[in-house]
Motif scaffolding. Structure first.
Motif, short mmCIF file in Angstrom:
data_model
loop_
_atom_site.label_atom_id
_atom_site.label_comp_id
_atom_site.label_asym_id
_atom_site.label_seq_id
_atom_site.Cartn_x
_atom_site.Cartn_y
_atom_site.Cartn_z
N GLN A 25 79.54 -38.11 -111.99
CA GLN A 25 80.11 -38.61 -110.73
C GLN A 25 80.32 -40.11 -110.86
OE1 GLN A 25 77.28 -37.53 -107.70
NE2 GLN A 25 75.56 -38.42 -108.77
N ARG A 26 81.37 -40.60 -110.20
CA ARG A 26 81.69 -42.02 -110.28
C ARG A 26 80.94 -42.79 -109.19
NH1 ARG A 26 85.62 -44.69 -112.80
NH2 ARG A 26 87.03 -42.91 -113.00
N ARG A 27 80.27 -43.86 -109.61
CA ARG A 27 79.58 -44.74 -108.68
C ARG A 27 80.62 -45.52 -107.89
NH1 ARG A 27 74.18 -45.55 -110.04
NH2 ARG A 27 74.17 -47.69 -109.24
N SER A 28 80.37 -45.74 -106.62
CA SER A 28 81.33 -46.46 -105.78
C SER A 28 81.42 -47.91 -106.23
CB SER A 28 80.93 -46.38 -104.31
OG SER A 28 79.77 -47.16 -104.08
N ALA A 29 82.53 -48.55 -105.92
CA ALA A 29 82.78 -49.94 -106.30
C ALA A 29 81.82 -50.90 -105.62
CB ALA A 29 84.23 -50.31 -105.98
N SER A 30 81.19 -50.47 -104.54
CA SER A 30 80.27 -51.35 -103.81
C SER A 30 78.83 -51.30 -104.33
CB SER A 30 80.28 -51.00 -102.32
OG SER A 30 79.82 -49.67 -102.14
N ARG A 31 78.56 -50.46 -105.33
CA ARG A 31 77.19 -50.35 -105.86
C ARG A 31 76.81 -51.63 -106.61
NH1 ARG A 31 75.38 -44.92 -106.37
NH2 ARG A 31 73.35 -45.85 -106.80
N ARG A 32 75.57 -52.04 -106.44
CA ARG A 32 75.07 -53.25 -107.10
C ARG A 32 75.01 -53.06 -108.61
NH1 ARG A 32 69.95 -54.67 -108.33
NH2 ARG A 32 69.11 -52.97 -107.10
N LEU A 33 74.45 -51.96 -109.06
CA LEU A 33 74.37 -51.67 -110.49
C LEU A 33 75.52 -50.77 -110.91
CD1 LEU A 33 70.57 -50.89 -111.13
CD2 LEU A 33 71.85 -52.92 -111.80
N PHE A 34 76.19 -51.16 -111.96
CA PHE A 34 77.23 -50.36 -112.59
C PHE A 34 78.32 -49.85 -111.64
CE2 PHE A 34 73.06 -49.43 -114.70
CZ PHE A 34 73.20 -50.36 -115.72
N PRO A 35 78.91 -50.75 -110.82
CA PRO A 35 79.95 -50.31 -109.87
C PRO A 35 81.15 -49.68 -110.60
CG PRO A 35 79.95 -52.70 -110.10
CD PRO A 35 78.75 -52.20 -110.84
N GLY A 36 81.64 -48.58 -110.06
CA GLY A 36 82.82 -47.91 -110.58
C GLY A 36 82.59 -47.13 -111.86
N CYS A 37 81.38 -47.11 -112.37
CA CYS A 37 81.08 -46.40 -113.62
C CYS A 37 80.76 -44.93 -113.36
CB CYS A 37 79.91 -47.06 -114.34
SG CYS A 37 80.29 -48.66 -115.06
N GLU A 58 66.54 -35.60 -106.48
CA GLU A 58 67.81 -36.26 -106.78
C GLU A 58 68.97 -35.27 -106.81
OE1 GLU A 58 68.51 -39.38 -106.81
OE2 GLU A 58 66.59 -40.36 -107.01
N VAL A 59 68.78 -34.10 -107.39
CA VAL A 59 69.86 -33.10 -107.43
C VAL A 59 70.27 -32.72 -106.01
CG1 VAL A 59 70.39 -30.69 -108.00
CG2 VAL A 59 69.35 -32.18 -109.73
N THR A 60 69.30 -32.46 -105.16
CA THR A 60 69.61 -32.08 -103.78
C THR A 60 70.25 -33.23 -103.01
OG1 THR A 60 67.81 -30.47 -103.78
CG2 THR A 60 68.64 -31.16 -101.64
N GLU A 61 69.69 -34.43 -103.13
CA GLU A 61 70.24 -35.58 -102.40
C GLU A 61 71.68 -35.91 -102.81
OE1 GLU A 61 66.14 -38.20 -101.71
OE2 GLU A 61 67.70 -38.98 -103.04
N GLU A 62 71.96 -35.84 -104.11
CA GLU A 62 73.25 -36.31 -104.61
C GLU A 62 74.33 -35.24 -104.66
OE1 GLU A 62 73.05 -38.76 -108.11
OE2 GLU A 62 71.30 -39.85 -107.36
N THR A 63 73.95 -33.96 -104.58
CA THR A 63 74.96 -32.90 -104.70
C THR A 63 74.85 -31.81 -103.64
OG1 THR A 63 73.61 -31.53 -106.16
CG2 THR A 63 75.03 -33.20 -107.22
N GLY A 64 73.69 -31.65 -103.03
CA GLY A 64 73.45 -30.53 -102.12
C GLY A 64 73.03 -29.27 -102.85
N HIS A 109 78.93 -42.39 -104.29
CA HIS A 109 79.75 -41.75 -105.33
C HIS A 109 81.09 -41.33 -104.73
CE1 HIS A 109 75.54 -41.20 -106.69
NE2 HIS A 109 76.08 -41.66 -107.80
N THR A 110 82.16 -41.62 -105.44
CA THR A 110 83.50 -41.40 -104.89
C THR A 110 84.23 -40.19 -105.45
OG1 THR A 110 84.44 -42.91 -106.53
CG2 THR A 110 83.80 -43.85 -104.38
N GLU A 111 83.86 -39.74 -106.62
CA GLU A 111 84.52 -38.57 -107.22
C GLU A 111 83.59 -37.96 -108.26
OE1 GLU A 111 87.80 -39.37 -110.10
OE2 GLU A 111 87.39 -41.48 -109.66
N PHE A 112 83.98 -36.78 -108.73
CA PHE A 112 83.17 -36.10 -109.74
C PHE A 112 84.08 -35.45 -110.76
CE2 PHE A 112 84.06 -32.70 -106.76
CZ PHE A 112 84.20 -31.58 -107.56
N ALA A 113 83.50 -35.08 -111.90
CA ALA A 113 84.24 -34.38 -112.95
C ALA A 113 83.24 -33.53 -113.73
CB ALA A 113 84.91 -35.37 -113.89
N TRP A 114 83.76 -32.47 -114.32
CA TRP A 114 83.00 -31.64 -115.24
C TRP A 114 83.53 -31.95 -116.63
CZ3 TRP A 114 78.77 -28.98 -113.98
CH2 TRP A 114 78.56 -28.66 -112.64
#
Length: 157
Positions: A25-37, A58-64, A109-114
C-alpha cells in the motif's frame, strides 16, 4: 517524551493472496516517515504486546482483514529513521476477508497493489522518493520463500 537507546520493535505483514502475490500500500504524501512510498502492512509493537498480537492488530487496523495464519518470518532487520533505531520482523501471512477491497486507512494510505515476483521492480520507486529498498527486499524475500515452498510441494508429489 523520554529519550531511549532501545530500538523500537516493528512488525510487517507480507500478505499473500491465492496467486502468491504480495499486498503493498502507498503511504500518503502527508506521512512524516517515507511519504508517498510503497509499504507493507505493519507498524510498531505496542508496550505489553507480542509480535503476533501486533501483527493481528496491524492487519485489522490497516486493511479490515483478519490474520488467519503466519507462514514464515522472512526478514529480521535493523534500520534507522529520524535518529531512532528500529528492529523489524516481517512475516509472510494469510488473511481472511475480501482481498479485492481492503479498508485502507485513507489518511495514511492512498492506494494498494498486489505484486507478483515479476513486478517487484515497481518498488524501486521508493528509493527514488527518498526511501530505501527495504520494502522491496522484504517483498523479494517473501516471493523467494513462496517459490521455495512451491518447489518443495512439487518434489513431494
Amino acid at each position: 517524551m523520554t529519550e531511549t537507546n532501545e530500538p523500537r520493535l516493528m512488525v510487517g505483514a507480507l500478505i499473500r493472496d491465492p496467486y502468491d502475490r504480495i499486498f503493498v500500500q502507498r503511504r500518503s504524501a502527508s506521512r512524516r516517515l517515507f511519504p508517498g512510498c510503497w509499504d507493507v502492512v505493519g507498524g510498531a509493537v505496542e508496550e505489553g504486546e507480542s509480535l503476533l498480537d501486533a501483527l493481528h492488530r496491524e492487519v485489522t487496523e490497516e486493511t479490515g482483514w483478519q490474520l488467519r495464519q503466519v507462514l514464515a518470518r522472512v526478514m529480521h532487520e535493523e534500520w534507522t529513521a529520524n535518529g531512532r533505531r528500529h528492529v523489524e520482523s516481517d512475516y509472510v501471512v494469510e488473511v481472511d476477508g475480501d482481498l479485492s477491497s481492503p479498508q485502507l486507512e485513507r489518511d495514511k494510505h492512498t492506494e494498494f497493489a498486489w505484486v507478483t515476483a515479476e513486478e517487484v521492480s515497481m518498488l524501486d520507486e521508493n528509493a527514488r522518493r527518498g526511501g530505501s529498498n527495504f520494502i522491496k527486499d522484504a517483498v523479494v524475500a517473501a516471493h523467494a520463500w513462496l517459490a521455495d515452498e512451491a518447489g518443495k510441494r512439487r518434489t513431494a508429489v
